[in-house]
Scaffold this motif. Structure first.
Motif, PDB file in Angstrom:
ATOM      1  N   HIS A  56      12.265  13.820  -9.969  1.00  0.00           N
ATOM      2  CA  HIS A  56      10.861  13.038 -10.066  1.00  0.00           C
ATOM      3  C   HIS A  56      11.127  11.515  -9.865  1.00  0.00           C
ATOM      4  O   HIS A  56      11.768  11.001 -10.634  1.00  0.00           O
ATOM      5  N   LEU A  57      10.441  11.059  -8.849  1.00  0.00           N
ATOM      6  CA  LEU A  57      10.578   9.746  -8.434  1.00  0.00           C
ATOM      7  C   LEU A  57       9.287   8.929  -8.718  1.00  0.00           C
ATOM      8  O   LEU A  57       8.051   9.372  -8.916  1.00  0.00           O
ATOM      9  N   SER A  58       9.629   7.645  -8.768  1.00  0.00           N
ATOM     10  CA  SER A  58       8.420   6.544  -9.043  1.00  0.00           C
ATOM     11  C   SER A  58       7.559   6.376  -7.716  1.00  0.00           C
ATOM     12  O   SER A  58       8.185   6.948  -6.745  1.00  0.00           O
ATOM     13  N   TYR A  59       6.459   5.968  -7.985  1.00  0.00           N
ATOM     14  CA  TYR A  59       5.645   5.785  -6.678  1.00  0.00           C
ATOM     15  C   TYR A  59       5.991   4.735  -5.616  1.00  0.00           C
ATOM     16  O   TYR A  59       6.083   5.389  -4.441  1.00  0.00           O
ATOM     17  N   GLU A  60       6.939   3.706  -6.143  1.00  0.00           N
ATOM     18  CA  GLU A  60       7.364   2.804  -5.487  1.00  0.00           C
ATOM     19  C   GLU A  60       8.580   3.533  -4.509  1.00  0.00           C
ATOM     20  O   GLU A  60       8.884   3.077  -3.657  1.00  0.00           O
ATOM     21  N   LEU A  63       7.292   5.581  -1.754  1.00  0.00           N
ATOM     22  CA  LEU A  63       6.915   4.584  -0.569  1.00  0.00           C
ATOM     23  C   LEU A  63       8.020   4.295   0.281  1.00  0.00           C
ATOM     24  O   LEU A  63       8.001   4.121   1.482  1.00  0.00           O
ATOM     25  N   LYS A  64       9.156   3.891  -0.615  1.00  0.00           N
ATOM     26  CA  LYS A  64      10.430   3.537   0.160  1.00  0.00           C
ATOM     27  C   LYS A  64      10.725   4.429   0.974  1.00  0.00           C
ATOM     28  O   LYS A  64      11.462   4.407   2.269  1.00  0.00           O
ATOM     29  N   ALA A  97       2.382  -0.975   4.354  1.00  0.00           N
ATOM     30  CA  ALA A  97       3.189  -2.192   3.771  1.00  0.00           C
ATOM     31  C   ALA A  97       4.412  -1.958   3.648  1.00  0.00           C
ATOM     32  O   ALA A  97       5.448  -2.803   3.816  1.00  0.00           O
ATOM     33  N   ALA A  98       4.967  -0.615   3.016  1.00  0.00           N
ATOM     34  CA  ALA A  98       6.497  -0.590   2.914  1.00  0.00           C
ATOM     35  C   ALA A  98       7.066  -0.195   4.142  1.00  0.00           C
ATOM     36  O   ALA A  98       8.282  -0.929   4.458  1.00  0.00           O
ATOM     37  N   TRP A  99       6.514   0.187   5.061  1.00  0.00           N
ATOM     38  CA  TRP A  99       7.177   0.407   6.439  1.00  0.00           C
ATOM     39  C   TRP A  99       7.080  -0.972   7.093  1.00  0.00           C
ATOM     40  O   TRP A  99       8.250  -1.272   7.570  1.00  0.00           O
ATOM     41  N   GLN A 100       6.381  -1.763   7.044  1.00  0.00           N
ATOM     42  CA  GLN A 100       6.288  -3.233   7.683  1.00  0.00           C
ATOM     43  C   GLN A 100       7.124  -4.043   7.081  1.00  0.00           C
ATOM     44  O   GLN A 100       7.796  -4.776   7.669  1.00  0.00           O
TER      45      GLN A 100
END
Length: 275
Positions: A56-60, A63-64, A97-100
C-alpha cells in the motif's frame, strides 16, 4: 487551479549512485545477482501484482514509480509533443509533473530509480528478487550440469567410436596379413595342387577348383599350427636358457661366497698363529 495543484505535488527523484549508465548496470547486477533489466522487469510485475494488496503506497510514491516507468520507456518528457490534458485530469497533470521532474535522466538511471524506490517502500520486493535469482541460479546450474553430461556422453561416444575404428583397423590389418600369407603359400603350392586336382577330377574344372581351395585352406591351417608349435618351442627354449643362466649365476655366487669364507678363515688362523 492547475498551477496550484502542480506545485502541491513535490517529486524528489530517487538518488542513484554512480554517474555513468555502465557503472549503474554493473553496480545493480552485483547487488541483485541478475542484470538490471531483469530486476526492472520483475519489479514491474511485482508492483502491478502487489499494489493495493500486499503493498500500500502513498499517492506521491505511486506518481514517482509511474514517472520512472515513463522515463525508462520513452525517455525525458517532451512537453511540446505531449497530448493535451483535460481540464479536470488532475491525476494526468500530476503524473506529467512527476515525469517532467526527472529531467534528462537516462533510461538506465530511471530503471535503477524505480528499483531503488520499490525496494525502499516494499519490504517484500527484495526477498522476491532473491527467490527469483536463486531459481535462475539453480536453472543455470542445472543447464551446466546437463551440458556437462551431454559433453561427457559425446566424449564417451567419441572414445567408443575411436576404439571401434582402432579395432576395425587392427582387424583389417590382420586380414591383410592373413591374405598375404595365403597368397604366398598359394603361389608356392598352386602347381602341385593343380596337378593333384587334375588327377582326381580329369576334365572337371569346377571340382578341380573346389579341391584346390580345400587343399589351400588345409595348407594354411597346417602352416598356422606349425607356427604356433614353433613359437611354443621357442618360448620353452628361452625359458630353459633363462633358468640355466639363473642357476649358473647362483652357483657362481655360491662359489664366491665359499672362497671368501675360506680366505677369511685362513686369515684368522694365520693371525692366531702369529700371536
Amino acid at each position: 487551479m492547475s498551477n496550484s495543484q502542480e506545485n502541491s505535488v513535490k517529486i524528489n527523484p530517487e538518488k542513484v549512485p554512480l554517474d555513468t549508465d555502465q557503472g549503474i548496470l554493473e553496480s545493480e547486477e552485483r547487488k541483485w545477482g541478475i542484470p538490471l533489466k531483469e530486476v526492472y522487469k520483475h519489479g514491474l510485475a511485482f508492483y502491478k501484482d502487489k499494489d493495493g494488496k500486499a503493498v500500500h503506497l502513498s499517492y506521491e510514491d505511486r506518481l514517482k514509480l509511474v514517472a520512472y516507468t515513463q522515463q525508462a520507456s520513452h525517455g525525458p518528457l517532451d512537453v511540446n509533443s505531449a497530448s493535451p490534458l483535460g481540464v479536470l485530469d488532475v491525476i494526468g497533470r500530476d503524473r506529467r509533473a512527476a515525469w517532467q521532474a526527472l529531467g534528462q535522466m537516462s533510461h538506465v538511471q530511471a530503471m535503477a530509480g524505480f528499483i531503488h524506490t520499490l525496494d525502499r517502500l516494499c519490504p517484500l520486493f527484495k526477498p522476491t528478487i532473491e527467490a527469483i535469482q536463486k531459481d535462475l541460479e539453480e536453472k543455470k546450474n542445472q543447464e551446466i550440469k546437463q551440458m556437462e553430461e551431454k559433453m561427457a556422453d559425446i566424449e564417451l561416444q567419441n572414445r567408443i567410436t575411436a576404439e571401434e575404428e582402432k579395432q576395425l583397423t587392427i582387424k583389417q590389418t590382420e586380414e591383410q596379413q592373413v591374405q598375404r600369407i595365403k597368397d604366398a603359400l598359394n603361389a608356392q603350392t598352386y602347381d602341385q595342387f593343380l596337378n593333384y586336382a587334375q588327377q582326381q577330377y580329369p576334365g572337371n574344372f569346377d571340382q578341380q577348383a573346389i579341391l584346390i581351395r580345400q587343399l589351400q585352406d588345409q595348407h594354411y591351417q597346417q602352416y598356422i599350427q606349425q607356427l604356433a608349435v614353433d613359437q611354443r618351442l621357442a618360448n620353452t627354449n628361452l625359458q630353459t636358457t633363462q633358468d640355466y643362466e639363473n642357476a649358473t649365476e647362483k652357483e657362481i655366487q655360491k662359489d664366491c661366497n665359499l672362497n671368501e669364507t675360506e680366505i677369511v678363515g685362513d686369515t684368522i688362523y694365520d693371525n692366531s698363529n702369529s700371536k
